[in-house]
Design an enzyme around this catalytic site. Structure first.
Site, PDB file in Angstrom:
ATOM      1  N   CYS A   1       0.032   3.755   2.758  1.00 36.37           N
ATOM      2  CA  CYS A   1       0.525   3.254   4.052  1.00 36.37           C
ATOM      3  C   CYS A   1       1.992   3.592   4.230  1.00 36.37           C
ATOM      4  O   CYS A   1       2.415   4.042   5.303  1.00 36.37           O
ATOM      5  CB  CYS A   1       0.348   1.739   4.139  1.00 36.37           C
TER       6      CYS A   1
ATOM      7  N   CYS B   1       0.832  -1.207   0.000  1.00 37.23           N
ATOM      8  CA  CYS B   1       0.000   0.000   0.000  1.00 37.23           C
ATOM      9  C   CYS B   1       0.867   1.257   0.000  1.00 37.23           C
ATOM     10  O   CYS B   1       1.542   1.548   0.994  1.00 37.23           O
ATOM     11  CB  CYS B   1      -0.920  -0.043   1.229  1.00 37.23           C
TER      12      CYS B   1
END
Length: 148
Positions: free
Chosen positions: A76, A73
């Site tokens: 993230c 991600c």
């Protein structure tokens, strides 16, 4: 817990020691056995998993912000430095934890986490706030301040 102190467990004898926040940088020692107390991890996120989640998050004596993330991600990874900064900024008042959802699907399912990044704010064993998506630091700080 008093706002101006933290309780640290001694790794040698298990004694719980109340340490004033202003003395954390002075290498505090256990009142019972005089061993140096573990302050080196304060100010850094704690990595949690399905096995340690209850101990590190649910049973924590201080509020916890859990960064639920995945290695693939991009948002993230972009939030990672902010999470690290918040861990240092709120050290001893809020525990910051990181949970890799790819490696720990049981905890993700238990808390119905369907997208990453997701931040869970836990106080007294209960999720009191949930933030989803890449957020500015100010929003994360506001969520932390609400539980202090």
């Amino acid at each position: 817990m008093k706002n101006d102190s933290i309780i640290l467990s001694c790794l040698e004898c298990g004694t719980k020691n109340r340490i004033p926040l202003i003395k954390l940088d002075n290498n505090p020692v256990c009142a019972k056995c005089r061993a140096v107390l573990p302050v080196e991890n304060l100010g850094r996120p704690v990595v949690v998993n399905d096995r340690t989640f209850n101990r590190e998050v649910i049973s924590s004596p201080i509020p916890v912000m859990v960064d639920c993330w995945a290695p693939w991600c991009g948002p993230c990874r972009a939030m990672g430095p902010i999470i690290n900064t918040l861990a240092a900024q709120y050290r001893a008042r809020v525990k910051v934890a990181k949970l890799n959802l790819d490696e720990n699907p049981d905890t993700g399912a238990r808390y119905a986490i369907t997208s990453v990044p997701t931040l869970l704010v836990v106080k007294n064993g209960q999720v009191v706030d949930r933030l989803v998506g890449a957020l500015p630091r100010e929003q994360m700080e506001a969520a932390i301040e609400r539980v202090l």
